[in-house]
Design an enzyme around this catalytic site. Structure first.
Site, PDB file in Angstrom:
ATOM      1  N   CYS A 127      20.364 -32.995 -70.527  1.00  0.00           N
ATOM      2  CA  CYS A 127      19.447 -32.966 -69.385  1.00  0.00           C
ATOM      3  C   CYS A 127      18.082 -33.571 -69.742  1.00  0.00           C
ATOM      4  CB  CYS A 127      19.363 -31.535 -68.852  1.00  0.00           C
ATOM      5  SG  CYS A 127      18.925 -31.487 -67.122  1.00  0.00           S
TER       6      CYS A 127
ATOM      7  N   HIS B 243      24.218 -28.919 -68.419  1.00  0.00           N
ATOM      8  CA  HIS B 243      23.837 -27.964 -69.475  1.00  0.00           C
ATOM      9  C   HIS B 243      25.072 -27.327 -70.111  1.00  0.00           C
ATOM     10  CE1 HIS B 243      19.411 -27.541 -69.048  1.00  0.00           C
ATOM     11  NE2 HIS B 243      19.673 -28.083 -67.869  1.00  0.00           N
TER      12      HIS B 243
ATOM     13  N   GLU C  52      25.359 -25.725 -72.753  1.00  0.00           N
ATOM     14  CA  GLU C  52      25.049 -24.490 -73.505  1.00  0.00           C
ATOM     15  C   GLU C  52      25.040 -23.257 -72.596  1.00  0.00           C
ATOM     16  OE1 GLU C  52      23.003 -26.618 -72.396  1.00  0.00           O
ATOM     17  OE2 GLU C  52      21.119 -25.697 -71.795  1.00  0.00           O
TER      18      GLU C  52
HETATM   19  N1  GLN Z   1      14.219 -32.046 -64.211  1.00  0.00           N
HETATM   20  C1  GLN Z   1      13.935 -31.932 -65.602  1.00  0.00           C
HETATM   21  C2  GLN Z   1      13.183 -33.146 -66.113  1.00  0.00           C
HETATM   22  O1  GLN Z   1      13.088 -34.103 -65.445  1.00  0.00           O
HETATM   23  C3  GLN Z   1      15.202 -31.753 -66.383  1.00  0.00           C
HETATM   24  C4  GLN Z   1      15.866 -30.484 -65.950  1.00  0.00           C
HETATM   25  C5  GLN Z   1      16.671 -29.838 -67.020  1.00  0.00           C
HETATM   26  O2  GLN Z   1      16.549 -30.133 -68.214  1.00  0.00           O
HETATM   27  N2  GLN Z   1      17.459 -28.898 -66.586  1.00  0.00           N
HETATM   28  O3  GLN Z   1      12.685 -33.120 -67.194  1.00  0.00           O
END
Ligand code: GLN
Length: 199
Positions: free
Chosen positions: A84, A175, A177
Site C-alpha cells: 500500500c 494489506h 498483513e
Molecule cells: N492512502 C495512503 C497513501 O496514499 C495509503 C493507504 C494505506 O497504506 N492503507 O499513502
C-alpha cells in the site's frame, strides 16, 4: 533470518507477526527489527515497507537516511515486500509532489484511487503461484497505473494490477498483513519454494 520493518509510521506489528509465521512455515526463525533510523537496514536479509501514509513515510525515510539504505538493499538483490503506502514510496511516480518516490519499482500509482471509488473492501483474489485465492484487504488503496516491462503482474482486480513483482521487490496495493494468511509474505521472502513466479 533478520527482517527489517520500516517503522517510521504505519502498521508494523502485524507485518512482524506475518514475517515470523512465514519464516516458521519454512523452518526458519525470523528476528524482526523495527527500523526508525539509519544503520539497521544493511544487516537485514529482507525488508518490509508497510502501509500508512506515503507522504509521511517518504519524508521520514529521506530525513533519517533510510532511503539510501533501501536502495542499496534492492541493489544487492535482497527481498522487499512493499504494501500500500510502501508500494507508493517505492514507485517510479506517485503523481504527488509530497511524495519523493524511490523509483525502485517501475510502476506509476494514483494515490487513493481505489479508496475514493469504493472505500475499503475485501476481495478474494487469484494470485499467480498460489493454489487458493488470497483474501485481500484494500484500505484507501493506490491504483497501479502504468507497469514497466520488467514488472510481472501476479494478481488483478477488475483488470487492474494489485500485486506485482520486479526482481527482489513484491508490491501490493492491499494489506496482506491484516489477515491470518501469510502466503504473500512467503511469496515475497521465500519465492522459489512454494511459488512459481518469474523473478
Ligand atoms: N492512502 C495512503 C497513501 O496514499 C495509503 C493507504 C494505506 O497504506 N492503507 O499513502
Amino acid at each position: 533470518m533478520k527482517a527489517g520493518v520500516i517503522a517510521v509510521q504505519g502498521d508494523v506489528s502485524e507485518h512482524a507477526d506475518a514475517i515470523r509465521h512465514a519464516a516458521a512455515a519454512h523452518g526458519e526463525e525470523a528476528e524482526v527489527v523495527e527500523i526508525r533510523s539509519a544503520g539497521l537496514v544493511p544487516d537485514c536479509d529482507v525488508l518490509c515497507m508497510p502501509g500508512g501514509e506515503s507522504t509521511t513515510i517518504s519524508r521520514l525515510i529521506h530525513r533519517e537516511g533510510i532511503a539510501a539504505e533501501i536502495r542499496d538493499h534492492v541493489a544487492a538483490g535482497k527481498p522487499v515486500l512493499a504494501t500500500c503506502a510502501g508500494l507508493i514510496v517505492l514507485s517510479r511516480d506517485a503523481k504527488d509532489e509530497r511524495v519523493d518516490p524511490l523509483g525502485l519499482l517501475d510502476v506509476t500509482v494514483d494515490r487513493n484511487a481505489f479508496g475514493r471509488q469504493k472505500d475499503s473492501f475485501e476481495a478474494r483474489i487469484d494470485v499467480t503461484g498460489l493454489e487458493e485465492p488470497f483474501p485481500a484487504v484494500f484500505i484507501r488503496a493506490p491504483l497501479i497505473d502504468e507497469v514497466g516491462d520488467d514488472v510481472t503482474t501476479l494478481a488483478t482486480v477488475e483488470d487492474r494490477p494489485v500485486l506485482v513483482r520486479q526482481g527482489p521487490i513484491v508490491g501490493t496495493s492491499f494489506h496482506p498483513e491484516l489477515t491470518d494468511d501469510d502466503r504473500i509474505h512467503e511469496l515475497a521472502f521465500f519465492p522459489d519454494e512454494r511459488t512459481e513466479v518469474a523473478a
